[in-house]
Design a protein around this motif. Structure first.
Motif, PDB file in Angstrom:
ATOM      1  N   GLY A  45       8.514 -37.783  44.525  1.00  0.00           N
ATOM      2  CA  GLY A  45       7.745 -38.998  44.286  1.00  0.00           C
ATOM      3  C   GLY A  45       8.273 -40.231  44.997  1.00  0.00           C
ATOM      4  O   GLY A  45       7.768 -41.337  44.796  1.00  0.00           O
ATOM      5  N   GLY A  47       8.001 -41.031  48.095  1.00  0.00           N
ATOM      6  CA  GLY A  47       7.057 -41.560  49.084  1.00  0.00           C
ATOM      7  C   GLY A  47       7.160 -40.901  50.452  1.00  0.00           C
ATOM      8  O   GLY A  47       6.603 -41.403  51.437  1.00  0.00           O
ATOM      9  N   THR A  49       5.954 -37.860  51.607  1.00  0.00           N
ATOM     10  CA  THR A  49       4.677 -37.337  52.100  1.00  0.00           C
ATOM     11  C   THR A  49       3.734 -38.483  52.449  1.00  0.00           C
ATOM     12  O   THR A  49       3.046 -38.440  53.479  1.00  0.00           O
ATOM     13  CB  THR A  49       4.041 -36.413  51.038  1.00  0.00           C
TER      14      THR A  49
HETATM   15  N1  ATP Z   1      -3.511 -39.088  46.007  1.00  0.00           N
HETATM   16  C1  ATP Z   1      -2.704 -39.816  45.231  1.00  0.00           C
HETATM   17  N2  ATP Z   1      -3.182 -40.605  44.247  1.00  0.00           N
HETATM   18  C2  ATP Z   1      -2.374 -41.343  43.471  1.00  0.00           C
HETATM   19  N3  ATP Z   1      -1.040 -41.383  43.597  1.00  0.00           N
HETATM   20  C3  ATP Z   1      -0.493 -40.611  44.545  1.00  0.00           C
HETATM   21  C4  ATP Z   1      -1.280 -39.795  45.415  1.00  0.00           C
HETATM   22  N4  ATP Z   1      -0.455 -39.152  46.259  1.00  0.00           N
HETATM   23  C5  ATP Z   1       0.792 -39.539  45.932  1.00  0.00           C
HETATM   24  N5  ATP Z   1       0.773 -40.420  44.904  1.00  0.00           N
HETATM   25  C6  ATP Z   1       1.931 -41.047  44.269  1.00  0.00           C
HETATM   26  O1  ATP Z   1       2.719 -41.653  45.281  1.00  0.00           O
HETATM   27  C7  ATP Z   1       4.105 -41.498  45.016  1.00  0.00           C
HETATM   28  C8  ATP Z   1       4.762 -40.890  46.223  1.00  0.00           C
HETATM   29  O2  ATP Z   1       4.260 -39.586  46.410  1.00  0.00           O
HETATM   30  P1  ATP Z   1       4.679 -38.689  47.648  1.00  0.00           P
HETATM   31  O3  ATP Z   1       3.842 -37.463  47.590  1.00  0.00           O
HETATM   32  O4  ATP Z   1       4.638 -39.513  48.876  1.00  0.00           O
HETATM   33  O5  ATP Z   1       6.196 -38.366  47.269  1.00  0.00           O
HETATM   34  P2  ATP Z   1       7.233 -37.340  47.937  1.00  0.00           P
HETATM   35  O6  ATP Z   1       8.464 -38.122  48.247  1.00  0.00           O
HETATM   36  O7  ATP Z   1       6.580 -36.614  49.056  1.00  0.00           O
HETATM   37  O8  ATP Z   1       7.546 -36.352  46.727  1.00  0.00           O
HETATM   38  P3  ATP Z   1       7.817 -34.747  46.696  1.00  0.00           P
HETATM   39  O9  ATP Z   1       9.257 -34.562  47.084  1.00  0.00           O
HETATM   40  O10 ATP Z   1       7.575 -34.373  45.287  1.00  0.00           O
HETATM   41  O11 ATP Z   1       6.860 -34.091  47.652  1.00  0.00           O
HETATM   42  C9  ATP Z   1       4.204 -40.652  43.739  1.00  0.00           C
HETATM   43  O12 ATP Z   1       4.442 -41.503  42.652  1.00  0.00           O
HETATM   44  C10 ATP Z   1       2.839 -40.011  43.626  1.00  0.00           C
HETATM   45  O13 ATP Z   1       2.486 -39.818  42.286  1.00  0.00           O
END
Ligand code: ATP
Ligand code: MG
Length: 245
Positions: A45, A47, A49
């Motif tokens: 989470g 950020g 991705t």
């Molecule tokens: N489509 C969406 N709608 C609402 N919130 C989102 C969406 N996609 C991601 N988020 C939120 O944005 C934040 C960052 O998400 P992201 O997927 O970028 O994290 P990450 O670092 O890739 O995590 P992970 O290691 O679990 O893949 C999280 O709080 C997530 O809930």
């Protein structure tokens, strides 16, 4: 050796991204040096991705700039960004299930027919591809689909490869060949930005490393520095490492 004084291939400056009402990226600063392997770490989470999707134009930055070879691409459409030479392997394996492995690679080659020598080189890393060459990709295991997805991204030379957590769910031997593939790709002057959760997979692989938390980059530096500083690892990665082992 990376030339730190050269212009970076990719630079994010103060990038903010909103998804609906949510303010996800809150001023991301990120530098990806040309010809290097940059690692993006951070807990679930954080950020990561969203950062890759913003670079690809799949989410639009609401503020800040995304500079590729010095040019701001933050307002460009995703196909145009891809055409600049940026390939993206998303977290969920992007393969066409009904098509064979060969057809999956064939469709990914934008500049003409498949380069057989390059396909052989890729299959050297992922022998399963040749074994299942004429099978529907949907029949492959998760790890094998991941290989198809990566093979699609590199079937032609690209300037920048964005890869989101490719090791998820893969057996250790496959992870080793994946890492070997990234190392060789880097030697062919493909710049790589690799998102990874497990620090131990990438500690000897990355040139530079950035760590995200709460929609920001909270640490950026050389991998050698982070790999040699256990206190810093504990402070920056303690939680994410614990939760992923
Ligand atoms: N489509 C969406 N709608 C609402 N919130 C989102 C969406 N996609 C991601 N988020 C939120 O944005 C934040 C960052 O998400 P992201 O997927 O970028 O994290 P990450 O670092 O890739 O995590 P992970 O290691 O679990 O893949 C999280 O709080 C997530 O809930
Ligand atoms: Mg993610």
């Amino acid at each position: 050796m990376l030339d730190a004084s050269a212009e970076p291939l990719l630079t994010l400056k103060g990038v903010h991204t909103h998804i609906g009402q949510y303010h996800i990226l809150q001023g991301v600063d990120l530098v990806v040096p040309r010809g290097g392997l940059s690692i993006l770490l951070g807990r679930n989470g954080a950020g990561k991705t969203t950062t890759l999707r913003t670079i690809m134009g799949l989410w639009k930055a609401s503020a800040g700039s995304v500079l590729f070879e010095g040019r701001d691409i933050s307002k460009m459409a995703t196909p145009d960004i891809a055409r600049l030479g940026i390939a993206y392997v998303p977290e969920s394996m992007a393969v066409f299930s009904d098509l064979t492995v060969r057809e999956n690679l064939y469709l990914a080659a934008r500049n003409g027919p498949l380069d057989e020598a390059r396909v052989d080189w890729i299959c050297g890393f992922f022998p399963a591809l040749k074994k299942f060459w004429n099978y529907p990709a949907g029949n492959l295991s998760g790890g094998q689909k991941q290989m198809v997805a990566i093979a699609r991204a590199i079937v032609e030379p690209r300037k920048l490869l964005l890869v989101d957590e490719p090791t998820k769910g893969l057996a250790p031997a496959i992870i080793q060949s994946l890492m070997a593939a990234f190392r060789e790709l880097k030697d062919t002057s493909t710049t790589i930005l690799l998102v990874e959760q497990n620090f131990n997979f990438v500690r000897s692989l990355g040139d530079t490393v950035s760590v995200m938390d709460d929609g920001r980059v909270v640490h950026a530096g050389s991998m050698a520095q982070l790999a040699g500083d256990e206190d810093l690892q504990q402070r920056l990665l303690g939680l994410s490492l614990d939760s992923h082992q």
